[in-house]
Design an enzyme around this catalytic site. Structure first.
Site, short mmCIF file in Angstrom:
data_model
loop_
_atom_site.label_atom_id
_atom_site.label_comp_id
_atom_site.label_asym_id
_atom_site.label_seq_id
_atom_site.Cartn_x
_atom_site.Cartn_y
_atom_site.Cartn_z
N GLN A 98 0.85 -1.19 0.00
CA GLN A 98 0.00 0.00 0.00
C GLN A 98 0.89 1.24 0.00
OE1 GLN A 98 -2.34 1.55 3.39
NE2 GLN A 98 -4.15 1.18 2.12
N TYR A 179 -5.93 10.90 4.43
CA TYR A 179 -4.53 11.16 4.10
C TYR A 179 -4.43 12.01 2.83
CZ TYR A 179 -3.62 7.91 7.87
OH TYR A 179 -3.61 7.31 9.11
N ARG A 226 -7.51 2.27 -2.74
CA ARG A 226 -8.41 2.26 -1.58
C ARG A 226 -9.07 3.63 -1.44
NH1 ARG A 226 -7.90 0.64 4.89
NH2 ARG A 226 -8.91 -1.29 4.27
N GLY A 316 -9.40 -7.02 8.67
CA GLY A 316 -8.31 -6.35 9.33
C GLY A 316 -7.91 -7.03 10.62
#
Length: 363
Positions: A98, A179, A226, A316
């Site tokens: 990622q 982000y 994502r 997760g």
């Protein structure tokens, strides 16, 4: 009828099943932001996943936002990721990295020469990050100049190339959770007046340029993304029209034919119904594999794949405490509980020491 345990080809990557290990920040990188030898064992243990998406990994020193997170911008980091990729492949697994730039979710103590974080905006986020002094308020960012953005896009391209040098199977661009890329997407954060701010077409420009650069470097078939349309993570207030924003963003990606889209439903790590959003409508705009995540249990995952609502389901925290999660889901076995005290930082405890179903029998 398709099941969660059937193989699937996503882009150019063949997966043994449709269970994905979601990206999970664990703050255990070695000095120099190098993935550690312990990380190799951690990922190797979980190679039964159809696909592993690594912990968020910064594309440059300026992209770091938390203590002891790994990078993929120099030779030492690439060599460490190659060892991890080779270990996962030896177990029959597949792994993508990622690619991460935190933008304004950072602190001057984590950045080169104590420089300010960069973002779409000069407004500070009302949130904290983790440094050597513990949890502290993030620093005030500076807004990227328009002429700095091409170099930022190039840093994503270079990171994708390094992922291929590391023998990883592809990349997932992190465009979620408040982000950097999402700081450009949402009008609740983006207050720019150049070609990267204002209308939806401008606010999605950075995302498209990054995806075009990455897919152009390594191929759309090894590229994923994502997104988290409504999560409030990291002081990301709701966009004024999230549905229109994200449908436009996803529709733009069609010519790139990227391998998968990883969509966080609801609040990351929280309520799935946090805010209204039409995920099936977003799905209809995408021509690759559709990955869902956020709070899925075994029954929800089985139903999502069987119904065609999802091609892949990401888990997760269950993967943190259950290295053999695929087997446990298949057998409907009891899951190990997560040691919450060992999620971030530390060593093997709560990282590589969780038992598999076989280990009690071997004792």
């Amino acid at each position: 009828m398709t099941t969660l345990f059937d193989p699937i080809r996503i882009g150019d990557i063949d997966l043994a099943n449709r269970i994905v290990m979601a990206p999970l920040t664990r703050n255990r990188a070695a000095p120099g932001q190098v993935p550690s030898r312990l990380a190799l064992e951690y990922y190797r243990q979980r190679a039964g996943a159809g696909l592993i998406i690594t912990e968020a990994t910064q594309i440059s020193p300026e992209g770091q936002g938390y203590l002891d997170t790994p990078g993929i911008y120099n030779a030492g980091q690439v060599a460490a990721w190659r060892r991890i990729a080779d270990a996962v492949h030896a177990e029959g697994g597949r792994i993508v990295v990622q690619l991460w730039h935190v933008g304004r979710i950072s602190h001057v103590s984590l950045l080169p020469n104590g420089q300010a974080p960069v973002s779409s905006t000069a407004r500070r986020a009302e949130t904290k990050t983790f440094t050597r002094d513990g949890f502290v308020d993030v620093s005030t960012p500076r807004a990227l100049r328009t002429d700095e953005i091409p170099a930022l896009v190039t840093s994503y391209r270079d990171a994708a190339r390094r992922a291929m040098e590391a023998n990883l199977d592809g990349v997932e661009v992190h465009g979620a959770n408040g982000y950097l890329i999402e700081q450009f997407l949402r009008d609740s954060i983006n207050d720019r007046h150049d070609e990267y701010g204002g209308p939806i077409e401008n606010r999605t420009r950075l995302l498209f340029e990054v995806m075009q650069a990455v897919a152009g470097e390594i191929g759309g078939g090894r590229t994923g993304l994502r997104l988290s349309p409504v999560t409030p993570s990291n002081d990301a207030a709701q966009d004024s029209d999230a549905q229109a924003l994200f449908e436009h963003a996803v529709a733009q990606l069609a010519p790139l034919r990227i391998a998968f889209l990883d969509v966080v439903e609801g609040q990351t790590g929280g309520a799935r119904d946090f805010a209204p959003f039409d995920y099936p409508a977003l799905h209809s705009k995408f021509n690759g594999a559709w990955m869902v995540n956020n709070g899925y249990d075994r029954q929800m995952a089985l139903e999502a794949v069987a119904s065609g609502a999802a091609d892949l389901v990401a888990f997760g925290r269950p993967f943190i405490s259950n290295p053999d999660l695929v087997r446990r889901l298949r057998d409907n076995a009891v899951l190990n509980a997560v040691d919450a005290s060992a999620l971030y930082g530390g060593g093997a405890k709560g990282y590589t020491d969780y038992p598999t179903l076989d280990e009690p029998a071997m004792a």
